[in-house]
Design an enzyme around this catalytic site. Structure first.
Site, PDB file in Angstrom:
ATOM      1  N   HIS A  35      -5.809   1.601  -4.286  1.00 43.13           N
ATOM      2  CA  HIS A  35      -4.902   1.109  -3.253  1.00 43.13           C
ATOM      3  C   HIS A  35      -4.461  -0.316  -3.571  1.00 43.13           C
ATOM      4  CE1 HIS A  35      -7.873  -1.274  -0.501  1.00 43.13           C
ATOM      5  NE2 HIS A  35      -8.319  -1.253  -1.733  1.00 43.13           N
ATOM      6  N   CYS A  40       0.815  -1.223   0.000  1.00 46.56           N
ATOM      7  CA  CYS A  40       0.000   0.000   0.000  1.00 46.56           C
ATOM      8  C   CYS A  40       0.844   1.268   0.000  1.00 46.56           C
ATOM      9  CB  CYS A  40      -0.978  -0.027   1.178  1.00 46.56           C
ATOM     10  SG  CYS A  40      -0.219   0.087   2.819  1.00 46.56           S
ATOM     11  N   HIS A  58      -2.519   1.167   6.853  1.00 47.90           N
ATOM     12  CA  HIS A  58      -2.910   1.088   5.436  1.00 47.90           C
ATOM     13  C   HIS A  58      -3.147   2.492   4.897  1.00 47.90           C
ATOM     14  CE1 HIS A  58      -4.219  -1.124   1.904  1.00 47.90           C
ATOM     15  NE2 HIS A  58      -5.211  -0.256   1.774  1.00 47.90           N
TER      16      HIS A  58
END
Length: 391
Positions: free
Chosen positions: A366, A306, A354
């Site tokens: 993402h 990520c 994240h």
């Protein structure tokens, strides 16, 4: 997705009050749940509600394990960054030591030449004899003056040798400390790597124990959640549009009032405006990566985690971001969810493990988790920690 060591990354205080998700391992209870599901699938038809609830618990355990793996991935990324930096420092020190050793050897050679010359000439005793028996004392005095000058050079050579030897010893000490730090960083890197692998192994093992029917029901649960997330994202996008319109109207009214009263030339916006050209470049890069696999610790070009994706996306726009989510959240201007603009970074969970790149309408691009690919998704599918506008 700490001797001379980069300070360990610290997790900033939360922006909101979301609760930390509890770490859950691969337990006997989870196995029991899976076994119960298998037995239910082969037994006489029963009320499906208990089975569905058990399956949701399995899904929750798997999601938690993936979350824990991603948190460990960010620890791994931080450890790898420290390791790479320490390795670079060691390499520079070793190069410096090599250069210092060459200077030391040169000083040693110079001393050797003077020592050999003094031995051949017999030192001051021979010079005194020459003075006593010379037919031209002036020549001897000239030679003595030369010897005095050489003696000064010898002293300089000795001083230089001692200086080079001390500097070489000092740099060898620094190199030893840096090598020890590098060894420690490599050990931490190995520990974090194993943590990630263990969490992923547990999640895969848990999923592997599901029957085909259970996997189908799990897919249905995930599909239902995805639909709900999209509805929430659409509602969020509508709310953002309404608030943006209200802010614009308020600003226009303030400007009109200021023009009428002559008290000012305008008003300021609540947050720094986005650089739309750079944001567009970052988004274009991220869109080009859609479909590429998530790989923990990866920064491209064939795979990403990520924070590796967001770092690469903004790098394409000429802005350097740190490697981990914990450091990326500190860069730029904090913005509220209601004021998100395309290109902003959205961070998730209280541990900030994240991050996604906002593209508008409640959606982001993402790199989700192992086994998945870079894709578009609603920002509502995970608890939002906060958002940052890179600059």
């Amino acid at each position: 997705m700490a001797s001379h060591r980069k300070p360990r990354s610290r997790i900033p205080a939360p922006l909101t009050g979301h609760g930390r998700r509890t770490a859950v391992g691969f337990t006997t209870a989870a196995l029991a749940s899976v076994t119960l599901l298998s037995q239910t699938a082969n037994a006489a038809p029963a009320d499906p509600k208990p089975a569905t609830q058990s399956l949701e618990k399995v899904k929750e355990k798997v999601d938690t394990l993936y979350h824990q793996a991603e948190t460990a991935t960010q620890h791994y990324n931080a450890a790898k960054e420290r390791t790479d930096q320490q390795r670079g420092k060691v390499d520079k020190l070793l190069d410096s030591i090599a250069q210092r050793t060459e200077k030391l050897n040169e000083a040693r050679r110079m001393l050797g030449q003077y020592a050999a010359a003094q031995y051949r000439d017999g030192g001051m005793a021979r010079s005194a004899a020459t003075l006593l028996f010379s037919n031209n004392p002036q020549d001897v005095f000239d030679q003595s003056h030369l010897m005095d000058r050489m003696t000064g050079r010898q002293k300089q050579a000795v001083d230089d040798f001692q200086k080079q030897r001390a500097e070489a010893a000092k740099e060898r000490g620094k190199a030893s400390e840096s090598l020890a730090s590098l060894t420690s960083a490599q050990k931490q890197l190995k520990i974090q790597k194993k943590t990630v692998q263990d969490k992923l192994t547990e999640a895969r093992r848990l999923l592997a124990n599901l029957t085909a029917k259970e996997k189908a029901r799990l897919a249905a649960i995930e599909k239902k959640k995805a639909e709900e997330d999209r509805r929430k994202a659409a509602a969020l996008a509508e709310k953002q549009r309404q608030e943006a319109a209200a802010r614009k109207k308020q600003q226009e009214q303030q400007q009109q009032e200021q023009q009428n009263t002559g008290s000012g030339s305008g008003s300021t916006t609540p947050s720094a405006p986005a650089d739309t050209s750079k944001a567009a470049q970052a988004i274009a890069f991220a869109k080009a990566q859609i479909g590429k696999p998530y790989v923990w610790g990866a920064t491209g070009p064939s795979s990403f985690d990520c924070s590796g994706l967001t770092q690469a996306a903004w790098k394409s726009a000429g802005i350097s971001l740190p490697r981990t989510t914990w450091d990326q959240v500190k860069v730029g201007t904090r913005v509220s969810t209601s004021q998100l603009q395309p290109g902003d970074l959205v961070f998730f969970y209280d541990d900030i493990s994240h991050v996604g790149l906002y593209i508008g309408d409640g959606m982001m691009i993402h790199a989700p988790k192992p086994g998945d690919v870079v894709k578009k998704a609603p920002i509502t599918e995970m608890p939002i920690y906060g958002s940052v506008r890179p600059s």
